[in-house]
Write a protein that holds these residues in place. Structure first.
Motif, PDB file in Angstrom:
ATOM      1  N   ARG A 298       0.792  -1.014  -0.208  1.00 50.83           N
ATOM      2  CA  ARG A 298      -0.309  -0.194  -0.474  1.00 50.83           C
ATOM      3  C   ARG A 298       0.694   1.483   0.152  1.00 50.83           C
ATOM      4  N   SER A 299       0.497   2.003  -0.648  1.00 48.11           N
ATOM      5  CA  SER A 299       1.925   2.934  -0.907  1.00 48.11           C
ATOM      6  C   SER A 299       0.353   4.767  -0.627  1.00 48.11           C
ATOM      7  N   GLU A 300       0.454   5.216   0.011  1.00 45.28           N
ATOM      8  CA  GLU A 300      -0.432   6.869  -0.529  1.00 45.28           C
ATOM      9  C   GLU A 300       0.017   7.756  -1.529  1.00 45.28           C
ATOM     10  N   VAL A 317      -0.648  10.610 -13.326  1.00 44.03           N
ATOM     11  CA  VAL A 317       0.135   9.573 -13.078  1.00 44.03           C
ATOM     12  C   VAL A 317       0.067   9.479 -11.836  1.00 44.03           C
ATOM     13  N   PHE A 318       0.379   8.632 -10.710  1.00 42.37           N
ATOM     14  CA  PHE A 318       0.462   7.839  -9.891  1.00 42.37           C
ATOM     15  C   PHE A 318       1.597   8.804  -8.979  1.00 42.37           C
ATOM     16  N   THR A 319       1.760   9.377  -8.156  1.00 43.68           N
ATOM     17  CA  THR A 319       3.121  10.487  -7.417  1.00 43.68           C
ATOM     18  C   THR A 319       2.413  10.211  -5.828  1.00 43.68           C
ATOM     19  N   THR A 320       4.449   9.299  -4.947  1.00 43.18           N
ATOM     20  CA  THR A 320       4.080   9.278  -3.724  1.00 43.18           C
ATOM     21  C   THR A 320       4.456  10.785  -3.431  1.00 43.18           C
ATOM     22  N   ARG A 321       4.664  11.270  -3.735  1.00 38.53           N
ATOM     23  CA  ARG A 321       5.692  12.479  -3.600  1.00 38.53           C
ATOM     24  C   ARG A 321       4.769  14.161  -4.128  1.00 38.53           C
ATOM     25  N   PRO A 322       3.699  14.662  -3.902  1.00 43.32           N
ATOM     26  CA  PRO A 322       3.152  15.601  -4.838  1.00 43.32           C
ATOM     27  C   PRO A 322       3.608  16.680  -4.727  1.00 43.32           C
ATOM     28  N   ASP A 323       4.298  16.931  -3.464  1.00 39.06           N
ATOM     29  CA  ASP A 323       4.824  18.216  -3.024  1.00 39.06           C
ATOM     30  C   ASP A 323       6.108  18.426  -3.974  1.00 39.06           C
ATOM     31  N   THR A 324       6.304  17.647  -4.834  1.00 42.04           N
ATOM     32  CA  THR A 324       8.258  17.903  -5.551  1.00 42.04           C
ATOM     33  C   THR A 324       7.134  18.151  -6.497  1.00 42.04           C
ATOM     34  N   LEU A 325       5.827  18.062  -6.952  1.00 47.14           N
ATOM     35  CA  LEU A 325       6.085  18.643  -8.205  1.00 47.14           C
ATOM     36  C   LEU A 325       6.274  20.285  -9.391  1.00 47.14           C
ATOM     37  N   ASP A 413      11.643   2.109 -19.797  1.00 46.35           N
ATOM     38  CA  ASP A 413      11.272   1.277 -19.402  1.00 46.35           C
ATOM     39  C   ASP A 413      11.240   0.815 -17.902  1.00 46.35           C
ATOM     40  N   TYR A 414      12.466   2.187 -16.908  1.00 49.40           N
ATOM     41  CA  TYR A 414      12.163   2.136 -15.857  1.00 49.40           C
ATOM     42  C   TYR A 414      11.060   2.103 -15.285  1.00 49.40           C
ATOM     43  N   VAL A 415       9.960   2.643 -16.000  1.00 54.95           N
ATOM     44  CA  VAL A 415       8.503   2.872 -15.778  1.00 54.95           C
ATOM     45  C   VAL A 415       7.693   1.366 -15.960  1.00 54.95           C
ATOM     46  N   LEU A 416       7.393   1.258 -15.138  1.00 58.21           N
ATOM     47  CA  LEU A 416       6.584  -0.157 -15.470  1.00 58.21           C
ATOM     48  C   LEU A 416       4.824  -0.211 -15.700  1.00 58.21           C
ATOM     49  N   MET A 417       4.539  -0.642 -16.819  1.00 53.90           N
ATOM     50  CA  MET A 417       3.295  -0.680 -17.018  1.00 53.90           C
ATOM     51  C   MET A 417       2.276  -1.393 -15.655  1.00 53.90           C
ATOM     52  N   GLY A 418       2.508  -2.156 -15.087  1.00 51.72           N
ATOM     53  CA  GLY A 418       1.765  -2.548 -14.650  1.00 51.72           C
ATOM     54  C   GLY A 418       1.723  -1.666 -12.475  1.00 51.72           C
ATOM     55  N   TYR A 419       1.977  -1.349 -12.578  1.00 48.03           N
ATOM     56  CA  TYR A 419       1.862   0.107 -11.399  1.00 48.03           C
ATOM     57  C   TYR A 419       1.538   1.262 -11.762  1.00 48.03           C
ATOM     58  N   GLY A 420       0.786   2.060 -10.689  1.00 42.96           N
ATOM     59  CA  GLY A 420       0.582   2.980 -10.875  1.00 42.96           C
ATOM     60  C   GLY A 420      -0.094   2.911 -11.558  1.00 42.96           C
ATOM     61  N   ALA A 423       2.324   5.671 -15.304  1.00 38.10           N
ATOM     62  CA  ALA A 423       2.903   7.082 -16.368  1.00 38.10           C
ATOM     63  C   ALA A 423       3.981   7.315 -15.158  1.00 38.10           C
ATOM     64  N   ILE A 424       5.034   8.815 -15.077  1.00 32.46           N
ATOM     65  CA  ILE A 424       5.555   9.489 -13.998  1.00 32.46           C
ATOM     66  C   ILE A 424       5.538  10.639 -14.517  1.00 32.46           C
ATOM     67  N   MET A 425       5.434  11.607 -13.041  1.00 32.65           N
ATOM     68  CA  MET A 425       6.028  13.171 -13.207  1.00 32.65           C
ATOM     69  C   MET A 425       7.434  12.737 -12.706  1.00 32.65           C
ATOM     70  N   ALA A 426       8.649  13.085 -13.304  1.00 36.99           N
ATOM     71  CA  ALA A 426       9.856  13.058 -12.914  1.00 36.99           C
ATOM     72  C   ALA A 426      10.796  13.524 -12.211  1.00 36.99           C
ATOM     73  N   GLY A 429      15.585  16.431  -8.935  1.00 39.08           N
ATOM     74  CA  GLY A 429      15.538  16.753  -7.717  1.00 39.08           C
ATOM     75  C   GLY A 429      15.999  16.087  -6.514  1.00 39.08           C
ATOM     76  N   GLN A 430      14.780  14.960  -5.980  1.00 38.51           N
ATOM     77  CA  GLN A 430      14.287  14.238  -4.995  1.00 38.51           C
ATOM     78  C   GLN A 430      14.322  12.452  -5.653  1.00 38.51           C
ATOM     79  N   ASP A 431      14.097  12.369  -6.998  1.00 35.83           N
ATOM     80  CA  ASP A 431      14.354  10.769  -7.014  1.00 35.83           C
ATOM     81  C   ASP A 431      15.469  10.682  -7.483  1.00 35.83           C
ATOM     82  N   GLU A 432      16.040   9.424  -7.269  1.00 34.33           N
ATOM     83  CA  GLU A 432      17.696   8.795  -8.017  1.00 34.33           C
ATOM     84  C   GLU A 432      17.538   8.377  -8.986  1.00 34.33           C
ATOM     85  N   ARG A 433      16.064   8.039  -9.688  1.00 39.37           N
ATOM     86  CA  ARG A 433      16.275   7.188 -10.816  1.00 39.37           C
ATOM     87  C   ARG A 433      15.825   8.418 -11.549  1.00 39.37           C
ATOM     88  N   ASP A 434      15.250   9.307 -11.640  1.00 39.01           N
ATOM     89  CA  ASP A 434      15.546  10.653 -12.483  1.00 39.01           C
ATOM     90  C   ASP A 434      16.392  11.232 -12.719  1.00 39.01           C
TER      91      ASP A 434
HETATM   92  C1  ANZ Z   1       7.570  12.050  -8.013  1.00 42.52           C
HETATM   93  C2  ANZ Z   1       8.116  11.671  -6.585  1.00 42.52           C
HETATM   94  C3  ANZ Z   1       8.868  12.329  -6.504  1.00 42.52           C
HETATM   95  C4  ANZ Z   1       8.440  10.435  -7.076  1.00 42.52           C
HETATM   96  C5  ANZ Z   1      10.166  11.734  -5.743  1.00 42.52           C
HETATM   97  C6  ANZ Z   1       9.395   9.598  -5.914  1.00 42.52           C
HETATM   98  C7  ANZ Z   1      10.124  10.459  -5.787  1.00 42.52           C
HETATM   99  P1  ANZ Z   1       5.673   3.492  -4.522  1.00 42.52           P
HETATM  100  O1  ANZ Z   1       6.815   3.729  -3.449  1.00 42.52           O
HETATM  101  O2  ANZ Z   1       6.892   2.071  -4.562  1.00 42.52           O
HETATM  102  O3  ANZ Z   1       4.142   3.608  -3.951  1.00 42.52           O
HETATM  103  N1  ANZ Z   1       6.427   5.228 -10.017  1.00 42.52           N
HETATM  104  C8  ANZ Z   1       4.870   5.277 -10.332  1.00 42.52           C
HETATM  105  N2  ANZ Z   1       4.446   4.817 -11.084  1.00 42.52           N
HETATM  106  C9  ANZ Z   1       6.051   4.204 -11.230  1.00 42.52           C
HETATM  107  C10 ANZ Z   1       5.635   3.096 -12.406  1.00 42.52           C
HETATM  108  N3  ANZ Z   1       4.803   2.523 -12.783  1.00 42.52           N
HETATM  109  N4  ANZ Z   1       6.832   2.640 -13.085  1.00 42.52           N
HETATM  110  C11 ANZ Z   1       8.525   3.103 -11.903  1.00 42.52           C
HETATM  111  N5  ANZ Z   1       7.811   3.994 -11.153  1.00 42.52           N
HETATM  112  C12 ANZ Z   1       6.681   4.041 -11.150  1.00 42.52           C
HETATM  113  O4  ANZ Z   1       6.454   4.025  -5.381  1.00 42.52           O
HETATM  114  C13 ANZ Z   1       5.926   5.743  -6.211  1.00 42.52           C
HETATM  115  C14 ANZ Z   1       6.806   6.537  -6.809  1.00 42.52           C
HETATM  116  O5  ANZ Z   1       7.315   5.786  -8.261  1.00 42.52           O
HETATM  117  C15 ANZ Z   1       5.360   7.213  -7.454  1.00 42.52           C
HETATM  118  O6  ANZ Z   1       6.545   8.637  -7.014  1.00 42.52           O
HETATM  119  C16 ANZ Z   1       6.959   7.041  -9.018  1.00 42.52           C
HETATM  120  O7  ANZ Z   1       8.366   8.664  -8.825  1.00 42.52           O
HETATM  121  C17 ANZ Z   1       7.500   6.297  -8.978  1.00 42.52           C
HETATM  122  F1  ANZ Z   1      10.862  12.292  -4.929  1.00 42.52           F
HETATM  123  O8  ANZ Z   1       6.794  10.919  -7.872  1.00 42.52           O
HETATM  124  B1  ANZ Z   1       7.200   9.554  -7.985  1.00 42.52           B
END
Ligand code: ANZ
Length: 948
Positions: A298-300, A317-325, A413-420, A423-426, A429-434
């Motif tokens: 579960r992620s909020e 997109v689904f993001t766990t960090r809307p604060d970083t928009l 391909d680091y974004v997976l179709m099966g999650y969220g 699609a992501i907002m990248a 500054g806060q996310d290592e993969r991005d």
């Molecule tokens: C912007 C962001 C900023 C994110 C940040 C994270 C950190 P968990 O915690 O596992 O739920 N994400 C969302 N959908 C994705 C997908 N289909 N494939 C790969 N990555 C995906 O992870 C949620 C975070 O993983 C989301 O929040 C998104 O990146 C990424 F400082 O959005 B985040």
């Protein structure tokens, strides 16, 4: 032959030998069967029995039932079965009505594979295996209620598996009520207009096929075209839970590919919250709860919609960090995302960097080439590539809703179709993969959380005040992460472009397999392709007899293949004319079968009422055995023992089915298993020759700590026990050599139940000797006469006896069988030294060992003059008066003169005794405040104080 009956030492005629044990054990096993000793009465119904027994507190004690493999049992398999049996016997003797039985999980791949190899029908080989296993288990003296046993392949059983499927098919999850409800209630909502059809059309205007499609979006069991795990090597699709972390089939280790196929699914995701929340009240190992929580994942966070520049479409997109928009400087779509083709323009936009195009002439070419490359990777490979991020620009831009800037949209391909949302907002500054991706593609990086002093050159994912995060309408600067999240979500919600949401890692459960040996789906299709459930009166839908039950398999790495179901080859069975209530029509049957998890999703319920032909279980029986009660708010089985490998598969699926049946009012328990316990594994030594090939363990010789096979040195490591490693030991061998009671004791004595332990056949004799001494304490080996006397036991004997009763009883109640056996052994050794054994001591000793070694206990109980079975006798009760240690008198001297006498426990330590002596009022008075030079302590009898 064991050493105690060797030719060198002629056995006394009535000694406890393997032959005598075999005789005793066979006689009592026959007695138990004839007597129905282990039959547990239900309060009502055809299994009702003695109402006095049914009025006792109940215990439902269950094992994970076995798959009847052709190899039969080795000594590792019954570890859990013996443990639950001891536990069940202990509870029978402490006044409980105990339900304990064992069935067989008998659909599945191995029988089918064996069938393919040998041409034997899977039913024939499976039933033969069941018979063999039953004989092996019977030999162990397990106290099972045999009336309640069944196999999942019995049509009487799978009728109800199919029935449950129909319940699930005919229900939907009401998000407001947070429970499943019948689809008929949903239809009523559509008919009355209370619920609108997507697209705004009236229910009455829809064709039957359109209605079926609408309902399919709600049903808890539904067919859909979706990318699924296709395993050409096995010829079937697989559930996510059956695919390993590196993208191969758990069974057979074949490659697994994503392939779009029409398949049945179970909407387990509807229950994600409840499956997490209800874990709290279950008595399960924390490690298993954690695995379930992680699997459900579960992620909020929030969903945010980004407008595609110059088009109508939005990318959500689904993001766990809307604060970083404010720091979202580009976006990424998964290669499989449906919008990719829509957003690509015909040409590269002016000024597109060369590095972004992948060298392709047009965005469409770039995307197509990239997709091809991504297809060959597993999800895990896609996520673990570290710094080598790959991707291409789609040619499209989107608008960051807070900065208003145009940001490029990539496919990677680091974004997976099966999650969220896929699609992501990248936010580099806060996310290592991005950050890694932005570095490769030279994209802007804007920090929106202030990192600590000196933090440079990498993303910062930690806490800190927001920075660079303000526009005319909203100012986050200075807020901490949580406050900024809340503020942004409120702002986006107000603008109608986002909302707070909870996302789960859990996917719906892929429920169809392309196999013969499984439950057929009770579903037929009409000529328009609409699925219809069979009415209950047509259940069970039995498997057809077929010529060829082999699945069609393919080259394991040929992804461009598709499955062929064995049932589809039987035109006579597939094409049927049925009257489903609107006249006789032609239908085609569903030709997939259910996965083998189906049968194990609800078997605990059928044990309660196995012969009920009207219902899967009667309400009374279910409420009685599994209903909620004090300390068990969700109800469920009182103890469920099995291997930890089922942490997420079987246990999650079974919980899900329970919840659906509970919601629909069929059962009172919302959880199937209240207490779960994972037994350890019995391991065995594996011996390998110089080529690394396993050699038969029994033929290895040990010399000076080295091991030899046919004269050649071999290596030794601890591994799994099994045929393939040539180290299997069967319970049959051990029973033949020592008897079942010895085997039971040995398995329980090897160590704590939850710990893995190496099997050592040479150590088994230790438990055999224990039983021989027990026998000798009651029976004259030469005459066979009982030797006990009617004298009262002395104080020391009573102390030894009651200590053992107290300790061993508590141990049995808490699944600590190894320490229970240690206490029984200690008592038995004590009794062995007595000149004669008082009857009252012998009897209680027999009752004490009865749960562990039931056959010898029955025999001795009979020989001691009792007529009935020991199984339902009361477990002895310890007298607390004999549990306190005897006190010893300690003399306290000051300068050699006795000043006090203390009563202290005999085991008191020197330190403790010194403390007690110095605190004694008489001693304090005698010292009169004088200091102390020296204290000499001889615990427990003497303390000598030398004042200063
Ligand atoms: C912007 C962001 C900023 C994110 C940040 C994270 C950190 P968990 O915690 O596992 O739920 N994400 C969302 N959908 C994705 C997908 N289909 N494939 C790969 N990555 C995906 O992870 C949620 C975070 O993983 C989301 O929040 C998104 O990146 C990424 F400082 O959005 B985040």
């Amino acid at each position: 032959m064991s050493e105690t009956t060797s030719a060198a030492e002629p056995a006394a005629p009535h000694r406890y030998t393997a032959a005598l044990a075999a005789d005793i054990e066979a006689r009592w096993q026959d007695f138990w069967d004839a007597d129905g000793t282990y039959e547990a009465p239900n309060p009502t119904g055809d299994l009702a029995g003695d109402p006095e027994v049914a009025a006792r507190p109940k215990k439902f004690i269950m094992d994970m039932f076995p798959y009847p493999s052709g190899a039969g049992l080795h000594v590792g398999h019954p570890l859990g079965y013996i443990a639950t049996d001891v536990y069940a016997r202990y509870h029978r003797m402490t006044g409980h009505n105990v339900l304990h039985t064992l069935g067989f999980d008998a659909f599945g791949l191995p029988a089918e594979q064996y069938a393919v190899q040998t041409g034997t029908h899977p039913r024939v080989s499976t039933e033969a295996n069941i018979d063999n296993m039953k004989a092996q288990l019977r030999r162990l003296g397990l106290g099972h209620d045999k009336r309640r046993s069944f196999a999942t392949i019995d049509p009487d059983y799978y009728k109800w598996t199919q029935w449950i499927f129909l319940q699930i098919f005919n229900s939907w999850y009401d998000e407001d009520a947070k429970k499943a409800r019948p689809v008929s209630e949903l239809v009523a909502q559509f008919e009355s207009g209370e619920r609108a059809v997507d697209g705004g059309r009236a229910w009455s205007e829809l064709s039957e096929a359109e209605r079926a499609d609408v309902l399919g979006e709600y049903r808890l069991a539904y067919a859909s075209d979706a990318p699924v795990n296709w395993c050409p090597g096995l010829g079937t699709v697989l559930a996510n839970e059956e695919v390993t972390a590196d993208g191969r089939s758990e069974r057979g280790n074949f490659p697994v590919f994503k392939s779009k196929l029409r398949q049945w699914n179970m909407r387990i995701t509807a229950y994600a919250d409840r499956l997490i929340d209800d874990l709290d009240a279950l008595d399960w190992p924390e490690a298993i709860k954690l695995q379930q929580r992680n699997w459900i994942g579960r992620s909020e966070g929030a969903r945010v919609a980004f407008q595609v520049a110059g088009r109508d479409e939005k990318i959500t997109v689904f993001t766990t960090r809307p604060d970083t928009l404010f720091g979202a400087t580009y976006m990424v779509l998964a290669p499989e995302h449906g919008l990719v083709d829509t957003v690509v323009p015909a040409e590269w936009p002016q000024g597109t960097k060369d590095a972004w195009t992948g060298g392709a002439r047009t965005p469409a070419d770039a995307v197509a080439a990239y997709r091809k490359q991504a297809q060959s990777k597993t999800d895990v490979e896609r996520q673990t590539e570290g710094k080598d991020k790959t991707g291409v620009f789609t040619g499209a831009y989107a608008l960051n809703p807070l900065t208003g800037e145009q940001i490029p949209v990539f496919v990677a391909d680091y974004v997976l179709m099966g999650y969220g949302t896929g699609a992501i907002m990248a936010v580099p500054g806060q996310d290592e993969r991005d950050w890694e991706f932005a570095t490769v593609f030279d994209l802007p990086i804007v920090r929106t959380v202030q990192p600590p002093e000196g933090w440079e050159g990498e993303a910062y994912g930690g806490q800190g005040p927001a920075i660079n995060s303000a526009n005319a309408d909203i100012d986050l600067n200075g807020m901490d992460v949580d406050e900024a999240k809340r503020t942004v979500i409120a702002h986006l919600t107000e603008r109608g472009i986002g909302e707070g949401t909870i996302n789960f890692r859990l996917r719906d459960w892929l429920f169809s397999r392309q196999r013969y040996w499984g439950e057929p789906f009770p579903i037929v299709y009409d000529e328009a392709g609409v699925a219809h459930p069979l009415p209950e009166s047509m259940l069970p839908l039995e498997l057809p007899e077929v010529e060829d039950y082999s699945p069609r398999t393919f080259e394991p790495d040929d992804a461009d293949t598709s499955p062929e179901t064995p049932l589809s080859r039987n035109e006579d069975w597939v094409n049927v004319e049925l009257d489903l209530g609107d006249g006789v029509k032609r239908y085609r049957r569903e030709t997939n079968t259910m996965p083998n998890w189906a049968g194990s999703c609800w078997y605990e319920l059928r044990y309660l009422d196995p012969r009920n032909s009207e219902q899967l279980v009667s309400a009374e029986a279910e409420q009685y055995w599994m209903g909620p009660r004090e300390g068990q708010p969700h109800g469920g089985v009182d103890l469920y023992v099995g291997g930890a490998e089922h942490a997420v598969l079987h246990l999650l699926y079974a919980r899900f089915w329970s919840k659906v049946l509970f919601d629909l009012g069929h059962i009172a328990s919302n959880e199937p298993f209240h207490k779960l316990y994972n037994q350890g594994m019995i391991q065995a030594f594996v011996y390998r020759d110089s080529r690394g090939i396993a050699v038969p363990a029994t033929e290895v010789e040990e010399r000076d700590g080295k091991f030899y096979y046919q004269g050649e040195p071999v290596s030794r490591v601890l591994g799994k026990m099994g045929k393939s490693l040539k180290n299997a030991v069967t319970p049959d061998e051990i029973c033949a050599e020592y008897g079942a009671d010895t085997l039971r004791l040995y398995e329980m004595a090897m160590g704590p139940l939850d710990v893995s332990r190496p099997w050592d056949t040479r150590a088994v004799v230790g438990q055999y000797r224990l039983l021989q001494r027990l026998w000798r304490n009651v029976i004259d080996e030469n005459t066979g006469e009982v030797t006990v006397v009617d004298a009262e036991p002395d104080e020391a004997t009573l102390r030894a006896l009651h200590k053992a009763i107290d300790g061993a009883g508590q141990d049995m109640a808490n699944l600590r069988f190894n320490t229970a056996i240690a206490k029984v052994t200690e008592l038995n050794n004590f009794v062995t030294k007595l000149p004669e054994v008082p009857r009252s001591v012998a009897e209680r000793m027999v009752l004490l060992v009865a749960p562990l070694a039931p056959h010898i206990a029955e025999e001795l109980w009979r020989k001691l003059g009792h007529s009935g079975s020991v199984v339902h006798e009361a477990f002895p009760v310890a007298d607390p008066a004999y549990l306190v240690d005897e006190a010893v008198t300690c003399v306290v001297q000051i300068k050699g003169k006795v000043k006090a006498r203390l009563e202290v426990p005999p085991a008191i330590s020197d330190e403790e005794l010194e403390k007690v002596a110095l605190a004694d009022p008489a001693v304090v008075a005698a010292l009169g405040g004088a200091g102390i030079r020296k204290v000499i302590v001889r615990a427990p009898k003497l303390v000598n104080i030398v004042p200063a």
